[in-house]
Scaffold this motif. Structure first.
Motif, PDB file in Angstrom:
ATOM      1  N   ILE A 293      -5.044  -7.681   2.960  1.00 35.96           N
ATOM      2  CA  ILE A 293      -4.242  -6.498   3.275  1.00 35.96           C
ATOM      3  C   ILE A 293      -4.383  -6.277   4.769  1.00 35.96           C
ATOM      4  CG2 ILE A 293      -3.813  -4.065   2.824  1.00 35.96           C
ATOM      5  CD1 ILE A 293      -5.520  -4.374   0.258  1.00 35.96           C
ATOM      6  N   GLY A 294      -3.296  -6.437   5.512  1.00 36.89           N
ATOM      7  CA  GLY A 294      -3.399  -6.342   6.966  1.00 36.89           C
ATOM      8  C   GLY A 294      -4.365  -7.400   7.461  1.00 36.89           C
TER       9      GLY A 294
ATOM     10  N   ILE B 122      -7.374   3.264  -2.156  1.00 34.39           N
ATOM     11  CA  ILE B 122      -6.099   2.593  -1.915  1.00 34.39           C
ATOM     12  C   ILE B 122      -5.217   2.719  -3.160  1.00 34.39           C
ATOM     13  CG2 ILE B 122      -4.978   0.372  -1.435  1.00 34.39           C
ATOM     14  CD1 ILE B 122      -7.582  -0.505  -0.044  1.00 34.39           C
TER      15      ILE B 122
ATOM     16  N   ILE C 238       0.854  -1.181   0.000  1.00 37.10           N
ATOM     17  CA  ILE C 238       0.000   0.000   0.000  1.00 37.10           C
ATOM     18  C   ILE C 238       0.894   1.237   0.000  1.00 37.10           C
ATOM     19  CG2 ILE C 238      -1.755   1.292   1.273  1.00 37.10           C
ATOM     20  CD1 ILE C 238      -2.693  -1.463   0.190  1.00 37.10           C
TER      21      ILE C 238
ATOM     22  N   ASP D 242       1.242  -1.719   4.276  1.00 26.57           N
ATOM     23  CA  ASP D 242       0.815  -3.121   4.407  1.00 26.57           C
ATOM     24  C   ASP D 242       1.042  -3.851   3.093  1.00 26.57           C
ATOM     25  OD1 ASP D 242      -0.023  -3.014   7.039  1.00 26.57           O
ATOM     26  OD2 ASP D 242      -2.171  -2.945   6.571  1.00 26.57           O
TER      27      ASP D 242
ATOM     28  N   VAL E  98       0.078  -6.550   0.171  1.00 22.36           N
ATOM     29  CA  VAL E  98      -1.109  -7.081  -0.494  1.00 22.36           C
ATOM     30  C   VAL E  98      -0.765  -8.512  -0.893  1.00 22.36           C
ATOM     31  CG1 VAL E  98      -2.725  -6.821  -2.406  1.00 22.36           C
ATOM     32  CG2 VAL E  98      -1.695  -4.782  -1.355  1.00 22.36           C
TER      33      VAL E  98
ATOM     34  N   ILE F 219      -6.494  -1.465   7.625  1.00 20.40           N
ATOM     35  CA  ILE F 219      -5.465  -1.416   6.588  1.00 20.40           C
ATOM     36  C   ILE F 219      -4.600  -0.204   6.894  1.00 20.40           C
ATOM     37  CG2 ILE F 219      -4.998  -0.953   4.152  1.00 20.40           C
ATOM     38  CD1 ILE F 219      -7.561  -2.373   3.444  1.00 20.40           C
TER      39      ILE F 219
ATOM     40  N   GLU G 138      -4.556   5.096   8.137  1.00 19.14           N
ATOM     41  CA  GLU G 138      -5.155   3.769   8.170  1.00 19.14           C
ATOM     42  C   GLU G 138      -6.631   3.876   7.823  1.00 19.14           C
ATOM     43  OE1 GLU G 138      -4.427   2.488  12.243  1.00 19.14           O
ATOM     44  OE2 GLU G 138      -6.436   3.121  12.822  1.00 19.14           O
TER      45      GLU G 138
END
Length: 150
Positions: free
Chosen positions: A93-94, A76, A9, A141, A143, A137, A27
């Motif tokens: 993601i996260g 994003i 990200i 982070d 993916v 997210i 976030e």
């Protein structure tokens, strides 16, 4: 065997009612209805999240179009080619799991930035996703693709 990362990200954004510009975030908090603080929360779960790649921005900049992250309307920004993701693919993601739902169509509002932008980005605008599993997210982070279950 650990899944290989597609990328990371780069930036996160939300939209707020009465503001045209997207707001950069550190976030995002998501649940099944989308991004909890976004003006589109709960409106259309199939289009809850818009992912764009840095590639689209680079295409614009290569054509001398001055554009900053967030101006394509995305939530994003990622640092990999999103065309590698297809409809129904799932990513993590996260803590969050997303499913790709459709390619983003080009809206004419991009022409307000530059008249050539809709044509230039017709294949590189972004992709929509819905939330399968909520969570947080954060910028940077990874993916990670989620293998499909047969």
């Amino acid at each position: 065997m650990k899944n290989r990362s597609l990328g990371n990200i780069v930036n996160l954004f939300i939209s707020k009612k009465d503001l045209k510009k997207h707001i950069k975030q550190d976030e995002l908090v998501l649940d099944k209805n989308g991004i909890t603080t976004d003006k589109y929360y709960g409106k259309n779960v199939q289009r809850s999240i818009l992912l764009c790649s840095v590639d689209g921005y680079e295409l614009a900049r290569d054509e001398n179009i001055d554009i900053n992250y967030g101006e394509l309307g995305e939530n994003i920004v990622v640092d990999f080619d999103i065309s590698t993701l297809k409809e129904s693919d799932c990513i993590k993601i996260g803590e969050v799991e997303l499913q790709i739902t459709q390619k983003c169509t080009i809206c004419q509002s991009l022409a307000k930035i530059d008249p050539s932008l809709p044509t230039l980005l017709k294949d590189d605008r972004g992709i929509f996703a819905k939330v399968l599993k909520g969570g947080i997210i954060k910028k940077d982070d990874e993916v990670i693709p989620i293998p499909t279950k047969n």
